[in-house]
Write an enzyme that holds these catalytic residues in place. Structure first.
Site, PDB file in Angstrom:
ATOM      1  N   GLY A 196      28.525  65.889  -0.168  1.00  0.00           N
ATOM      2  CA  GLY A 196      29.006  67.259  -0.182  1.00  0.00           C
ATOM      3  C   GLY A 196      30.395  67.447  -0.744  1.00  0.00           C
ATOM      4  N   ILE A 197      31.202  68.214  -0.028  1.00  0.00           N
ATOM      5  CA  ILE A 197      32.564  68.520  -0.473  1.00  0.00           C
ATOM      6  C   ILE A 197      33.397  67.254  -0.598  1.00  0.00           C
ATOM      7  CG2 ILE A 197      34.717  69.662   0.191  1.00  0.00           C
ATOM      8  CD1 ILE A 197      32.969  71.844   1.526  1.00  0.00           C
ATOM      9  N   GLY A 198      33.271  66.337   0.377  1.00  0.00           N
ATOM     10  CA  GLY A 198      34.052  65.100   0.332  1.00  0.00           C
ATOM     11  C   GLY A 198      33.762  64.267  -0.894  1.00  0.00           C
TER      12      GLY A 198
ATOM     13  N   THR B  42      37.960  61.225   4.482  1.00  0.00           N
ATOM     14  CA  THR B  42      36.892  61.039   5.462  1.00  0.00           C
ATOM     15  C   THR B  42      35.715  61.938   5.087  1.00  0.00           C
ATOM     16  OG1 THR B  42      37.688  62.765   6.979  1.00  0.00           O
ATOM     17  CG2 THR B  42      38.577  60.531   7.266  1.00  0.00           C
ATOM     18  N   GLY B  43      34.512  61.460   5.367  1.00  0.00           N
ATOM     19  CA  GLY B  43      33.330  62.212   4.957  1.00  0.00           C
ATOM     20  C   GLY B  43      33.226  62.328   3.454  1.00  0.00           C
ATOM     21  N   GLY B  44      33.660  61.277   2.760  1.00  0.00           N
ATOM     22  CA  GLY B  44      33.679  61.316   1.297  1.00  0.00           C
ATOM     23  C   GLY B  44      32.401  60.861   0.637  1.00  0.00           C
TER      24      GLY B  44
ATOM     25  N   TYR C 195      31.808  75.265  17.016  1.00  0.00           N
ATOM     26  CA  TYR C 195      32.266  74.946  15.659  1.00  0.00           C
ATOM     27  C   TYR C 195      33.490  75.778  15.295  1.00  0.00           C
ATOM     28  CZ  TYR C 195      32.113  74.717  10.519  1.00  0.00           C
ATOM     29  OH  TYR C 195      32.429  74.572   9.192  1.00  0.00           O
TER      30      TYR C 195
END
Length: 247
Positions: free
Chosen positions: A18-20, A13-15, A151
């Site tokens: 950024g990091i994903g 997810t969130g790929g 957060y």
């Protein structure tokens, strides 16, 4: 590359940024089939195209709880199985505690915690025994930085959740671990109105290595945790933070 994820199929997810994105690219380079999700169709298409035949992109918002089962179904339909789930989608908002509204709180919780919780649940229903789950945490789970109250609360909960899931899923030999970055050079803070200059001028002074981390450095950690090299590791929290939480 060495093919450390040959025959593996992953959902990230969130790929799409950024990091994903770095994780997705590294996984494919190591032999995995990868499905990425994100909210921006243009970046999803761009990353999916760069991954080639072993990649697939699906537009999805993790705060939409009804979407998780559909995403997992599509990932399994495309590649036949699911071995690795990386719950990476998240937002970081810098809001002082006394200025945090209920809407601010709900937005962060729905994406970073509730969305992660039900995303993992949907993935586990289809995951092969012996699989690996990597949850993106944060150094804020153990450090009290001002203006990151909501957060930080989500990331502390993610760390605790990992322990419970590691215990519950051990019977199926599914490993659950946390990757906790420190300040990383991505666009996540910029999207929330926090300038990179602010991060570099303030956060890097707290980092013993005196620099921001790079997405590829988190991809290295995710690769290790997803691979059979980490076969005896579960319930752990790995800090890729330049020493922030350690020194």
């Amino acid at each position: 590359m060495s093919g450390r994820l040959d025959t593996k199929t992953a959902l990230i997810t969130g790929g799409n940024s950024g990091i994903g994105r770095a994780i997705a690219e590294r996984f494919v380079a190591e032999g995995a089939n990868v499905t990425i999700t994100g909210r921006d169709q243009a970046t999803i298409d761009e990353v999916a195209s760069s991954l080639g035949d072993r990649g697939q992109g699906i537009r999805s918002d993790v705060s939409d709880m009804a979407s998780h089962a559909d995403v997992v179904d599509k990932a399994v339909a495309k590649f036949g199985k699911l071995d690795v789930f990386v719950a990476n989608a998240g937002i970081a908002e810098m809001i002082p505690f006394l200025e945090t509204t209920e809407a601010d709180y709900d937005r962060v919780m729905d994406i970073n915690l509730k969305g992660l919780f039900f995303g993992v649940q949907a993935a586990v229903r289809h995951m092969n025994d012996g699989g690996s789950i990597v949850l993106t945490g944060s150094v804020v789970s153990v450090k009290g930085f001002p203006a990151f109250s909501a957060y930080s609360a989500t990331k502390g909960a993610v760390r605790t959740l990992a322990r419970v899931l590691a215990s519950e899923l051990a019977e199926r030999k599914i490993r659950v671990n946390v990757s906790s970055p420190g300040p990383i050079a991505t666009h996540i803070f910029g999207r929330q109105g926090i300038e990179r200059d602010f991060i570099e001028d303030n956060f890097t002074q707290m980092v013993p290595l005196k620099r921001l981390g790079e997405p590829d450095e988190l991809a290295n950690l995710a690769l290790f945790l997803a691979s059979d090299e980490a076969s005896y590791i579960t319930g752990a929290d790995f800090h890729a933070d330049g020493g922030v939480a350690q020194v």
